[in-house]
Design an enzyme around this catalytic site. Structure first.
Site, PDB file in Angstrom:
ATOM      1  N   GLY A 157       2.939   2.151  10.899  1.00 38.05           N
ATOM      2  CA  GLY A 157       3.895   3.241  10.764  1.00 38.05           C
ATOM      3  C   GLY A 157       4.598   3.603  12.061  1.00 38.05           C
TER       4      GLY A 157
ATOM      5  CE  LYS B  91      -0.129   3.068   4.857  1.00 33.47           C
ATOM      6  NZ  LYS B  91       0.035   3.122   6.300  1.00 33.47           N
TER       7      LYS B  91
ATOM      8  CG  ASN C  41      -1.749   1.197   1.390  1.00 34.62           C
ATOM      9  OD1 ASN C  41      -1.802   2.033   0.494  1.00 34.62           O
ATOM     10  ND2 ASN C  41      -2.424   1.317   2.523  1.00 34.62           N
TER      11      ASN C  41
ATOM     12  CB  SER D 156       5.716  -1.994  11.816  1.00 29.97           C
ATOM     13  OG  SER D 156       5.278  -0.689  12.141  1.00 29.97           O
TER      14      SER D 156
ATOM     15  CD  GLU E  33      -2.752   5.266   6.982  1.00 25.15           C
ATOM     16  OE1 GLU E  33      -2.762   5.336   5.734  1.00 25.15           O
ATOM     17  OE2 GLU E  33      -1.821   4.735   7.622  1.00 25.15           O
TER      18      GLU E  33
ATOM     19  CG  HIS F  87      -5.737   1.739   5.320  1.00 23.36           C
ATOM     20  ND1 HIS F  87      -5.266   2.656   6.238  1.00 23.36           N
ATOM     21  CD2 HIS F  87      -4.731   0.849   5.130  1.00 23.36           C
ATOM     22  CE1 HIS F  87      -4.026   2.324   6.575  1.00 23.36           C
ATOM     23  NE2 HIS F  87      -3.680   1.236   5.913  1.00 23.36           N
TER      24      HIS F  87
ATOM     25  CD  GLU G  32      -3.192  -2.526   7.325  1.00 19.71           C
ATOM     26  OE1 GLU G  32      -2.056  -2.695   6.885  1.00 19.71           O
ATOM     27  OE2 GLU G  32      -3.896  -1.549   7.045  1.00 19.71           O
TER      28      GLU G  32
END
Ligand code: 13P
Length: 253
Positions: free
Chosen positions: A173, A11, A9, A213, A97, A95, A167
């Site tokens: 991250g 992003k 991904n 990660s 985010e 996702h 996730e």
């Protein structure tokens, strides 16, 4: 046997020139590791050039989001039909985010899931708990809700087009990874819930990716868990060497 499935991904990263170079490197790495299914999800602005590079490669191309309508007055959005028409085969939905910054809810995830299936796309549906939720011992409650609401109305046939990506938000991250045991505990539960939604057989065939990660140094241990079937990779998918290292570590040679 479930074939490992690794997706990058990207992003909101990559201008067209580096995107082309990265796509070429991913194609090479994927050819070197035919035992792994590989996908990349570039930003919308790079889809055309990346699709061009990957046309005759084993690498699938995904978008990072879609809308739930096929067309209409939805400024800035892409419909699943447009995504399919462009040549993409996959879409990432839900996702964290998008949930966190763009108001995605379990209900919109479910609408998008149905729309993407109607358009004939393959789906990567993301779920994950926040640190606050984990610390409040709400991990399973949150994940079960996200899974059941996100996939509501899907039958056995529809679920054949779905990959789940677990996730944990606190691992994205941050450099923090769920331990392989923590991830396995969740993946096993997810598969059991999938068995309620569909047949046991379908649940046994579905891939459940881990994300957060993931890097070459931890992928082997994660993938050695029985219910971890792949990874959704953010940061480490932007560097050819680390993504290739993840592909190499994701299956038993
Ligand atoms: P990182 O691999 O950068 O933690 O991102 C994970 C992710 O969000 C993939 O969708």
């Amino acid at each position: 046997m479930r074939k490992p499935f690794i997706a990058g991904n990207w992003k909101m990263n990559m201008l067209n020139e580096p995107a082309v170079a990265l796509a070429k490197a991913v194609a090479e790495a994927a050819k070197a590791h035919p035992g792994v299914e590989v996908a990349v999800a570039p930003p919308a602005t790079s889809l055309a050039v990346v699709l061009d590079v990957l046309r005759d490669s084993p690498v699938a191309v995904a978008t990072q989001n879609c809308h739930w309508e096929s067309e209409g007055a939805f400024t800035g959005e892409l419909s699943p039909e447009m995504i399919k028409d462009m040549g993409c085969s996959h879409v990432i939905i839900g996702h964290s985010e998008r949930r966190q910054y763009f108001g995605e809810t379990d209900e919109t995830v479910n609408q998008k899931v149905h729309a993407a299936l109607r358009a004939g796309l393959m789906l990567i549906v993301c779920i994950g708990e926040t640190l606050e939720e984990r610390e409040a011992a709400k991990t399973f409650e949150v994940l079960e809700r996200q899974l059941r609401k996100g996939l509501a109305g899907l039958d056995d046939v529809a679920l054949a087009s779905v990959t789940i990506a677990y996730e944990p938000v606190w691992a994205i991250g941050t450099g923090l990874t769920a331990t392989p045991e923590q991830a396995q505990e969740v993946h096993a539960k997810l598969r059991a819930w999938l068995g309620d939604l569909a047949s046991e057989e379908r649940a046994g065939q579905m891939r459940i990716q881990y994300g957060g990660s993931v890097k070459p140094s931890n992928v082997k241990e994660l993938m050695s868990q029985p219910d971890i079937d792949g990874a959704l990779v953010g940061g480490a998918s932007l560097k050819p060497d680390s993504f290739a290292g993840i592909l190499a570590g994701s299956y038993m040679s």
